[in-house]
Design a protein around this motif. Structure first.
Motif, short mmCIF file in Angstrom:
data_model
loop_
_atom_site.label_atom_id
_atom_site.label_comp_id
_atom_site.label_asym_id
_atom_site.label_seq_id
_atom_site.Cartn_x
_atom_site.Cartn_y
_atom_site.Cartn_z
N VAL A 32 68.10 62.22 38.70
CA VAL A 32 68.73 63.54 38.58
C VAL A 32 68.68 63.94 37.12
CG1 VAL A 32 70.86 64.84 38.97
CG2 VAL A 32 70.28 62.93 40.49
N MET A 33 68.19 65.16 36.87
CA MET A 33 68.04 65.59 35.47
C MET A 33 68.06 67.10 35.37
SD MET A 33 64.13 64.50 35.62
CE MET A 33 63.88 64.36 37.38
N ALA A 34 68.18 67.60 34.16
CA ALA A 34 68.11 69.03 33.90
C ALA A 34 66.66 69.48 34.10
CB ALA A 34 68.58 69.34 32.49
N ALA A 35 66.47 70.74 34.49
CA ALA A 35 65.14 71.28 34.74
C ALA A 35 64.23 71.18 33.52
CB ALA A 35 65.25 72.72 35.21
N GLY A 36 64.79 71.18 32.32
CA GLY A 36 64.00 71.09 31.10
C GLY A 36 63.67 69.68 30.66
N HIS A 37 64.13 68.68 31.38
CA HIS A 37 63.87 67.29 31.00
C HIS A 37 62.39 66.97 31.19
CE1 HIS A 37 64.06 62.91 31.04
NE2 HIS A 37 65.22 63.03 30.42
N PRO A 38 61.79 66.14 30.32
CA PRO A 38 60.36 65.82 30.45
C PRO A 38 59.97 65.24 31.81
CG PRO A 38 61.23 65.00 28.36
CD PRO A 38 62.40 65.54 29.13
N LEU A 39 60.84 64.48 32.47
CA LEU A 39 60.50 63.90 33.77
C LEU A 39 60.56 64.92 34.92
CD1 LEU A 39 62.30 60.42 33.64
CD2 LEU A 39 59.87 60.93 33.30
N ALA A 40 61.15 66.08 34.67
CA ALA A 40 61.31 67.08 35.73
C ALA A 40 59.96 67.60 36.23
CB ALA A 40 62.17 68.25 35.24
N GLN A 41 58.94 67.50 35.41
CA GLN A 41 57.62 68.00 35.81
C GLN A 41 56.72 66.90 36.36
OE1 GLN A 41 57.49 71.26 35.86
NE2 GLN A 41 59.50 71.22 34.87
N ALA A 42 57.18 65.68 36.34
CA ALA A 42 56.37 64.55 36.79
C ALA A 42 56.14 64.62 38.29
CB ALA A 42 57.05 63.23 36.43
N GLY A 43 54.92 64.32 38.71
CA GLY A 43 54.61 64.28 40.14
C GLY A 43 55.27 63.09 40.81
N HIS A 53 64.20 56.69 28.98
CA HIS A 53 65.02 57.82 28.56
C HIS A 53 66.49 57.40 28.59
CE1 HIS A 53 61.94 61.00 28.51
NE2 HIS A 53 61.38 60.30 29.47
N ARG A 54 67.31 58.16 27.90
CA ARG A 54 68.76 57.92 27.97
C ARG A 54 69.17 58.09 29.43
NH1 ARG A 54 72.24 60.15 23.57
NH2 ARG A 54 72.86 61.55 25.21
N HIS A 55 70.00 57.17 29.92
CA HIS A 55 70.40 57.25 31.32
C HIS A 55 71.87 56.90 31.50
CE1 HIS A 55 68.54 53.29 30.62
NE2 HIS A 55 69.46 52.80 31.43
N GLU A 89 79.42 63.39 40.82
CA GLU A 89 79.52 64.79 40.42
C GLU A 89 79.54 64.89 38.89
OE1 GLU A 89 82.32 68.72 41.03
OE2 GLU A 89 82.63 66.98 42.31
N PHE A 90 80.30 64.04 38.25
CA PHE A 90 80.35 64.03 36.79
C PHE A 90 78.95 63.77 36.22
CE2 PHE A 90 80.45 61.52 32.90
CZ PHE A 90 81.07 62.42 32.04
N MET A 91 78.24 62.77 36.78
CA MET A 91 76.91 62.44 36.27
C MET A 91 75.94 63.60 36.44
SD MET A 91 76.36 58.40 37.15
CE MET A 91 76.92 58.45 38.85
N ARG A 92 76.01 64.30 37.59
CA ARG A 92 75.14 65.46 37.81
C ARG A 92 75.39 66.53 36.75
NH1 ARG A 92 76.60 64.83 43.18
NH2 ARG A 92 78.02 66.59 43.06
N HIS A 93 76.62 66.79 36.44
CA HIS A 93 76.93 67.82 35.44
C HIS A 93 76.65 67.34 34.01
CE1 HIS A 93 78.40 70.83 38.19
NE2 HIS A 93 79.00 69.86 38.85
N TYR A 94 76.82 66.07 33.76
CA TYR A 94 76.56 65.52 32.43
C TYR A 94 75.10 65.72 32.04
CZ TYR A 94 76.37 62.25 28.54
OH TYR A 94 76.20 61.70 27.30
N VAL A 95 74.17 65.42 32.97
CA VAL A 95 72.75 65.51 32.63
C VAL A 95 72.29 66.95 32.41
CG1 VAL A 95 72.22 63.33 33.75
CG2 VAL A 95 71.88 65.47 35.02
N LEU A 96 73.06 67.92 32.88
CA LEU A 96 72.74 69.32 32.61
C LEU A 96 72.93 69.68 31.15
CD1 LEU A 96 74.26 71.22 35.66
CD2 LEU A 96 71.84 71.06 35.02
N HIS A 97 73.81 68.96 30.47
CA HIS A 97 74.17 69.29 29.10
C HIS A 97 73.70 68.27 28.07
CE1 HIS A 97 76.51 72.52 30.81
NE2 HIS A 97 77.04 71.64 31.63
N GLU A 98 73.20 67.15 28.52
CA GLU A 98 72.72 66.10 27.62
C GLU A 98 71.30 65.71 28.03
OE1 GLU A 98 74.39 64.99 25.00
OE2 GLU A 98 76.14 66.21 25.49
#
Length: 163
Positions: A32-43, A53-55, A89-98
């Motif tokens: 789970v990551m923000a749309a701008g994270h480098p892994l978001a585009q990985a196939g 990556h930081r996790h 839920e906290f983790m989902r929101h955390y990755v949106l901002h970090e």
């Protein structure tokens, strides 16, 4: 075991003493990551890429964490989280901002869409799917209403898994 619940819905319990499985649904671990994270585009997302990556990870008592620990050990790696949390839920929101990634199973993601959040399954060869288990205390006779609910829930879970 205290008879305070008729049914249990658990992910990959480490101990299944006296647990009778009614149905089991496979649940691949997702990153789970923000749309701008480098892994978001990985196939395809590999565990090693996530660990590079930081996790953030669930606390040790959660099945998702257990599966990640086992998979990392097989790859001669170790989890090195920047944080452990007891709230998905906290983790989902955390990755949106970090600039970090988190991990969760799909059943916990479908009902909580968050704008800007991207999820991808981790390659099954790295982390085999866990199982969502619906069950009851072994040998316990369920009340009629609980038995009917268990049957309906099992059918709904199985239909969802087949879709």
């Amino acid at each position: 075991s205290t008879f305070s619940s008729d049914l249990a819905l658990v992910v990959e319990p480490m101990v299944m003493v006296d647990f009778e499985v009614i149905t089991s649904i496979p649940q691949p671990i997702h990153v789970v990551m923000a749309a701008g994270h480098p892994l978001a585009q990985a196939g395809e997302v590999r565990l090693r890429d996530c660990l590079d990556h930081r996790h953030v990870v669930p606390a040790a008592q959660y099945g998702v964490r257990h599966l990640l620990d086992l998979a990392a050990k097989r790859r001669l790696r170790a989890l090195d989280p920047i944080m452990e949390a007891e709230s998905f839920e906290f983790m989902r929101h955390y990755v949106l901002h970090e600039a970090a990634v988190a991990f969760q199973i799909p059943i916990g993601l479908d009902n909580a869409p968050t704008k800007g959040l991207v999820t991808r399954p981790i390659a099954a060869r790295d982390v085999p799917p866990g199982h969502l288990l619906l069950g009851q205390l072994r040998g316990r006779s369920l009340p009629t209403a609980s038995a009917l609910f268990a049957r309906q829930l099992a059918q709904a879970l199985e239909a969802r898994a087949a879709a």
